[in-house]
Design an enzyme around this catalytic site. Structure first.
Site, PDB file in Angstrom:
ATOM      1  N   CYS A  30     179.586  47.028 106.459  1.00 31.66           N
ATOM      2  CA  CYS A  30     179.645  46.090 107.592  1.00 31.66           C
ATOM      3  C   CYS A  30     180.891  45.213 107.522  1.00 31.66           C
ATOM      4  CB  CYS A  30     178.352  45.274 107.605  1.00 31.66           C
ATOM      5  SG  CYS A  30     178.440  43.659 108.340  1.00 31.66           S
ATOM      6  N   CYS A  33     180.558  41.407 107.652  1.00 29.42           N
ATOM      7  CA  CYS A  33     179.987  40.896 106.393  1.00 29.42           C
ATOM      8  C   CYS A  33     181.105  40.625 105.384  1.00 29.42           C
ATOM      9  CB  CYS A  33     179.018  41.901 105.777  1.00 29.42           C
ATOM     10  SG  CYS A  33     177.611  42.284 106.817  1.00 29.42           S
TER      11      CYS A  33
END
Lengths: 105, 286
Positions: A30, A33
């Site tokens: 991700c 993230c």
């Protein structure tokens, strides 16, 4: 470095924790993230002693992520007294996260 | 470590270009993202009579004048699409597909997105509704996912999701041949509303309903609050003060994205104010 926790010690580290605990749900694939990670690291240093910070990798810990209904990552949750008091979905600027945490310390 | 620009300007309409020339005059190292056409709205305008100094001209003539101006000042437009801007604290990370750029200040001049969200889309954002299929797909392993695709790129994302999800529905918002995996079910119907209790459980279309655990809405351009997570909005526009400052320090906005009236010279004026205040912000940080 922020402590990585898992399904097994989630209860002990977060739910039973006496201090306000910030949980960063993330995964290696991700992008947002990855961007959020250094922001959380900085906040952990700035709020050292006032709030506890932990990370949960959702890939490896499906139990905790489904129990708390993490449907999008990054998700940052603030726990106090064993309950979720704040949920921030998606990347947020440092100040916005700090303000959300400070409401509970 | 990549190069860190002084100012990144996102958008090449009148607001973005006016910000760019003013940043250049103040000798700042700026990067401007946009396209060669500058602004599709400008190219389409048949007649313009309210841009001071230019009378009775067409949109494409005004575009040419803008183009000559930036070329004379040696300003180049970077033709790449910005997917997201992250406020990292003392700088901004600008994500462009596989690459990223960095800047100390930012001016958002992205214009106005006219397609409205689907009912329930905002309510269930992060609770079953997502805008990045590749980001969140693994969370839907073994579940039912619906992809509402506004462009061809959405098909690739749907294919990726179909490798993990138990079932994928694809709702095309355009007409074309679809390059989708066989397992994906194409539903040619108009999405009306996303429903659920705590999490999404249903998508209502004009002619039918689909039970689904997740809905990904994949558009050409994203709204400012998705482009810059954490940006404060007000009635569909970016909230700014009279210095064109947004809720995020170092982030400024100008043009249609800040609100009505949607006019060229208002956009250019705001672009100038945004650039000059971005310059003062940079100088104050030294």
């Amino acid at each position: 470095m922020i402590k990585e926790i898992n399904d097994k010690d989630f209860k002990q580290e977060v739910v039973n924790s006496e201090s306000t605990t910030v949980v960063d749900f993330w995964a290696s694939w991700c992008g947002p993230c990855k961007m959020l990670s250094p922001v959380i690291d900085e906040l952990a240093q700035e709020l050292n002693g006032e709030a506890k910070f932990v990370k949960v990798n959702v890939d490896e810990n499906p139990v905790a992520s489904s129990e708390y209904r993490v449907a999008s990552i990054p998700t940052v949750m603030v726990f106090k007294g064993g309950k979720v008091v704040e949920t921030l979905v998606g990347f947020r600027p440092k100040q916005a996260i700090k303000t959300a945490i400070e409401r509970h310390i | 470590m990549s190069k860190r620009y002084d100012i990144a300007i996102i958008g090449s309409g009148p607001a973005g270009l006016s910000a760019a020339i003013n940043a250049k005059i103040r000798n700042k190292d700026a990067i401007i993202f946009g396209n060669k056409e500058l602004s599709y709205k400008l190219s389409k305008a048949p007649k313009i009579n309210n841009y001071l100094g230019f009378f009775d001209i067409t949109g494409s003539q005004l575009k040419k004048a803008f183009k000559n101006h930036i070329e004379a000042m040696d300003i180049n437009i970077t033709e790449e699409k910005v997917n997201a801007v992250y406020a990292m604290g003392d700088y901004f990370a600008i994500m462009v597909n596989e690459k990223s750029y960095e800047s100390k200040a930012i001016v958002i001049a992205t214009g106005m997105e006219h397609s409205k969200p689907i009912r329930g889309e905002e309510e269930f954002l992060g609770r079953g509704v997502g805008y990045c299929a590749t980001c969140d797909a693994p969370l839907y392993k073994g579940k039912v996912v619906t992809v509402i695709g506004y462009n061809k790129e959405a098909e690739e994302d749907a294919n990726f999701v179909s490798e993990l999800a138990s079932k994928v529905y694809y709702i095309p918002m355009y007409r074309d041949k679809y390059g989708l995996n066989k397992s994906i079910e194409v539903v040619e119907d108009k999405p009306m509303e996303i429903l659920g209790e705590n999490l999404v459980n249903k998508l209502v279309l004009k002619n039918k309903e689909i039970n689904t655990d997740g809905v990904f809405v994949l558009k050409d351009s994203v709204s400012p609050e998705q482009l810059v997570p954490g940006l404060e909005m007000e009635e569909g526009h970016i909230k700014v003060d009279k210095n064109m400052k947004t809720s995020i320090e170092g982030c400024f906005a100008a043009g249609d994205c800040t609100g009505k009236p949607y006019q060229y010279i208002k956009s250019a004026g705001e672009g100038q104010v945004a650039a000059l205040n971005a310059v003062s912000y940079l100088n104050s940080k030294k």
